[in-house]
Design a protein around this motif. Sequence first.
Motif, PDB file in Angstrom:
ATOM      1  N   TYR B  41      55.829 -14.363 -39.933  1.00  0.00           N
ATOM      2  CA  TYR B  41      55.388 -12.968 -39.926  1.00  0.00           C
ATOM      3  C   TYR B  41      55.730 -12.326 -38.583  1.00  0.00           C
ATOM      4  O   TYR B  41      55.658 -12.984 -37.536  1.00  0.00           O
ATOM      5  CB  TYR B  41      53.881 -12.902 -40.186  1.00  0.00           C
ATOM      6  CG  TYR B  41      53.480 -13.552 -41.502  1.00  0.00           C
ATOM      7  CD1 TYR B  41      53.881 -12.994 -42.708  1.00  0.00           C
ATOM      8  CD2 TYR B  41      52.738 -14.730 -41.526  1.00  0.00           C
ATOM      9  CE1 TYR B  41      53.532 -13.586 -43.922  1.00  0.00           C
ATOM     10  CE2 TYR B  41      52.387 -15.328 -42.740  1.00  0.00           C
ATOM     11  CZ  TYR B  41      52.785 -14.753 -43.926  1.00  0.00           C
ATOM     12  OH  TYR B  41      52.453 -15.333 -45.116  1.00  0.00           O
ATOM     13  N   PRO B  42      56.083 -11.047 -38.603  1.00  0.00           N
ATOM     14  CA  PRO B  42      56.472 -10.368 -37.352  1.00  0.00           C
ATOM     15  C   PRO B  42      55.317 -10.325 -36.348  1.00  0.00           C
ATOM     16  O   PRO B  42      54.141 -10.279 -36.742  1.00  0.00           O
ATOM     17  CB  PRO B  42      56.826  -8.946 -37.809  1.00  0.00           C
ATOM     18  CG  PRO B  42      57.029  -9.029 -39.284  1.00  0.00           C
ATOM     19  CD  PRO B  42      56.182 -10.147 -39.770  1.00  0.00           C
ATOM     20  N   ALA B  43      55.692 -10.341 -35.080  1.00  0.00           N
ATOM     21  CA  ALA B  43      54.691 -10.163 -34.019  1.00  0.00           C
ATOM     22  C   ALA B  43      53.961  -8.840 -34.258  1.00  0.00           C
ATOM     23  O   ALA B  43      54.576  -7.841 -34.639  1.00  0.00           O
ATOM     24  CB  ALA B  43      55.367 -10.167 -32.658  1.00  0.00           C
ATOM     25  N   HIS B  60      49.997 -24.187 -38.034  1.00  0.00           N
ATOM     26  CA  HIS B  60      51.418 -24.009 -38.350  1.00  0.00           C
ATOM     27  C   HIS B  60      51.782 -22.538 -38.546  1.00  0.00           C
ATOM     28  O   HIS B  60      52.867 -22.117 -38.165  1.00  0.00           O
ATOM     29  CB  HIS B  60      51.784 -24.848 -39.565  1.00  0.00           C
ATOM     30  CG  HIS B  60      51.521 -26.300 -39.333  1.00  0.00           C
ATOM     31  ND1 HIS B  60      52.189 -27.022 -38.363  1.00  0.00           N
ATOM     32  CD2 HIS B  60      50.625 -27.148 -39.880  1.00  0.00           C
ATOM     33  CE1 HIS B  60      51.736 -28.261 -38.351  1.00  0.00           C
ATOM     34  NE2 HIS B  60      50.782 -28.365 -39.259  1.00  0.00           N
ATOM     35  N   LEU B  61      50.866 -21.799 -39.133  1.00  0.00           N
ATOM     36  CA  LEU B  61      51.069 -20.348 -39.219  1.00  0.00           C
ATOM     37  C   LEU B  61      51.291 -19.766 -37.832  1.00  0.00           C
ATOM     38  O   LEU B  61      52.202 -18.970 -37.599  1.00  0.00           O
ATOM     39  CB  LEU B  61      49.830 -19.674 -39.819  1.00  0.00           C
ATOM     40  CG  LEU B  61      49.691 -19.564 -41.326  1.00  0.00           C
ATOM     41  CD1 LEU B  61      48.419 -18.796 -41.650  1.00  0.00           C
ATOM     42  CD2 LEU B  61      50.910 -18.868 -41.926  1.00  0.00           C
ATOM     43  N   ALA B  62      50.427 -20.175 -36.913  1.00  0.00           N
ATOM     44  CA  ALA B  62      50.501 -19.656 -35.543  1.00  0.00           C
ATOM     45  C   ALA B  62      51.828 -20.041 -34.886  1.00  0.00           C
ATOM     46  O   ALA B  62      52.467 -19.223 -34.212  1.00  0.00           O
ATOM     47  CB  ALA B  62      49.323 -20.168 -34.722  1.00  0.00           C
ATOM     48  N   ALA B  68      51.779 -12.894 -34.230  1.00  0.00           N
ATOM     49  CA  ALA B  68      51.071 -12.355 -35.396  1.00  0.00           C
ATOM     50  C   ALA B  68      49.583 -12.361 -35.103  1.00  0.00           C
ATOM     51  O   ALA B  68      49.080 -13.221 -34.373  1.00  0.00           O
ATOM     52  CB  ALA B  68      51.378 -13.183 -36.639  1.00  0.00           C
ATOM     53  N   ARG B  69      48.884 -11.370 -35.656  1.00  0.00           N
ATOM     54  CA  ARG B  69      47.435 -11.282 -35.454  1.00  0.00           C
ATOM     55  C   ARG B  69      46.761 -11.863 -36.694  1.00  0.00           C
ATOM     56  O   ARG B  69      46.633 -11.216 -37.722  1.00  0.00           O
ATOM     57  CB  ARG B  69      47.052  -9.827 -35.235  1.00  0.00           C
ATOM     58  CG  ARG B  69      47.699  -9.259 -33.958  1.00  0.00           C
ATOM     59  CD  ARG B  69      47.829  -7.762 -34.000  1.00  0.00           C
ATOM     60  NE  ARG B  69      46.527  -7.102 -34.037  1.00  0.00           N
ATOM     61  CZ  ARG B  69      46.364  -5.813 -34.330  1.00  0.00           C
ATOM     62  NH1 ARG B  69      47.414  -5.052 -34.637  1.00  0.00           N
ATOM     63  NH2 ARG B  69      45.166  -5.279 -34.332  1.00  0.00           N
ATOM     64  N   ILE B  70      46.358 -13.123 -36.561  1.00  0.00           N
ATOM     65  CA  ILE B  70      45.854 -13.870 -37.718  1.00  0.00           C
ATOM     66  C   ILE B  70      44.340 -13.726 -37.836  1.00  0.00           C
ATOM     67  O   ILE B  70      43.613 -13.865 -36.846  1.00  0.00           O
ATOM     68  CB  ILE B  70      46.221 -15.372 -37.582  1.00  0.00           C
ATOM     69  CG1 ILE B  70      47.741 -15.535 -37.506  1.00  0.00           C
ATOM     70  CG2 ILE B  70      45.620 -16.194 -38.716  1.00  0.00           C
ATOM     71  CD1 ILE B  70      48.209 -16.945 -37.149  1.00  0.00           C
ATOM     72  N   ALA B  94      47.613 -18.836 -29.808  1.00  0.00           N
ATOM     73  CA  ALA B  94      47.502 -18.099 -31.072  1.00  0.00           C
ATOM     74  C   ALA B  94      46.437 -17.008 -30.988  1.00  0.00           C
ATOM     75  O   ALA B  94      45.409 -17.161 -30.339  1.00  0.00           O
ATOM     76  CB  ALA B  94      47.166 -19.072 -32.200  1.00  0.00           C
ATOM     77  N   ASP B  95      46.729 -15.894 -31.651  1.00  0.00           N
ATOM     78  CA  ASP B  95      45.789 -14.776 -31.752  1.00  0.00           C
ATOM     79  C   ASP B  95      45.074 -14.899 -33.103  1.00  0.00           C
ATOM     80  O   ASP B  95      45.566 -14.413 -34.121  1.00  0.00           O
ATOM     81  CB  ASP B  95      46.580 -13.465 -31.655  1.00  0.00           C
ATOM     82  CG  ASP B  95      45.698 -12.232 -31.853  1.00  0.00           C
ATOM     83  OD1 ASP B  95      44.483 -12.381 -32.153  1.00  0.00           O
ATOM     84  OD2 ASP B  95      46.234 -11.116 -31.721  1.00  0.00           O
TER      85      ASP B  95
END
Lengths: 276, 276
Positions: B41-43, B60-62, B68-70, B94-95
């Motif tokens: 996913y885009p930053a 792993h998403l991070a 990305a703002r998860i 990670a955010d």
Amino acid sequence: MPTSLSTPDSAYVHGYSPREAHRLGDQADTLVTLLHAGTAYPAGSRVLEAGCGVGAQTVHLAHSSPGARITAVDLSEESLTQARDRVAAQAPAADVTWLRADLRQLPYPDGHFDHLFACFVLEHLRDPARALTELRRVLRPGGTLTAIEGDHGSALFHPDSRRAHQVIAHQVHLQSAAGGNALLGRSLHPLLTAADFRDVAVQPRTVYADSSRPALVDGFTRRTFIAMIESVRTEALRTGLTTAADWDRGLIDLRRTAEPGGTFHYTFFKATAIRP
Amino acid sequence: MPTSLSTPDSAYVHGYSPREAHRLGDQADTLVTLLHAGTAYPAGSRVLEAGCGVGAQTVHLAHSSPGARITAVDLSEESLTQARDRVAAQAPAADVTWLRADLRQLPYPDGHFDHLFACFVLEHLRDPARALTELRRVLRPGGTLTAIEGDHGSALFHPDSRRAHQVIAHQVHLQSAAGGNALLGRSLHPLLTAADFRDVAVQPRTVYADSSRPALVDGFTRRTFIAMIESVRTEALRTGLTTAADWDRGLIDLRRTAEPGGTFHYTFFKATAIRP
């Protein structure tokens, strides 16, 4: 998945009708990218296609490996005739030698071939290990074997249906009764390893068809898998495995997986190995 | 395949023990390449991870989507604590915003998120269609949903064994009794289509492990799949589905598939879709 290979130790469960030949052609055309990706032989190399049947795969071998010297072997003269016609029409530049022979006794000296290719063949043999021993003999040290097989245990679909699974189980039973094994894909690795091939590498090649892929639904779910099951109806009834009513109900359910909202999953196993 | 998501309408069949959390970590580390390939996913984009569990996929998403703002949601406070610790240790940059919430009632306005990610979550919900309706609500038009699910009907192995299939069937039964569906993968396409997502595209992602891939045999066959089946032993005995002797015989056969000469096949289904 069947081709038209038949040996004396294994009656070919799907028969040799024109409709069957048409089905096998459909099958190969739909699956060609999935199954043949990664298979290409150098020009001039000697390639044995073991169990070429009606030539469905031979055409694609010829296209993928221009200049390869292909020898296509099958036990059925009738299949070889069809294969010859098919290749003449679809791959006229191909260098193919046709031979009627039993895979268990090939008229070639040791190490004659650079590469072996066998697609939907081992599943029809009563003793695939024996055929592999003979195939290994005619392969030169360092030469490769490529074997592709399906496994009906991988068939899963939506809507799920016990009756649909039952008709598939009847096909598995009939193929087994004829000396074959429709669940062979999962055991390719131990089979080739036991036959003294080395660097055996098996990849799953999974077909998944849903409404977003209408050509695959038609080409694979309907015209390959379901057609293959349908082709044993007479034999399933004749041998008393099921009744016409139960069979037809199973087929109705199986066909629903190819309707809008349905899904169908099947895995082929592609093995490569080397003769040490 | 399970994660730690639990909602009031579905008891989490695998429990919340430390051993279970360890298993889920193993699972994600082994399958990460297979399952996460293609997901980035885009930053700056707002990503909702629905049912993050112990954070196995969050890490792993991070990694795949730096910047990305998860927002990671789960119903279990205990799982969220573990997830927070895991991400702090393994993806400290990670955010991630952590939130305890029910997927059927999310505290966000319509169209709040750019992307949704849900891995091994729908299989645990009594009414996945209802959760999808709520998830769709918080996704902006044009935003994407990615959903990953297993399907135990795809489990096939060598040596084949009726007893081994039976213990898998017990797990499927228990997950179903808890309100879930261990055979959900095959129906992802019709499920997302019915929930009014568009451009639904489902890919099979098949794991195949044999002796030539010892890390995968250990990481997937043994420490993911077999461990998952083993985790329901107590419940299978308590509910009288089987006897200890039959269960243990099934497990012995299942473990043989991870020994030399054994093979194991399993397909995950990865769906992407767009909110119109």
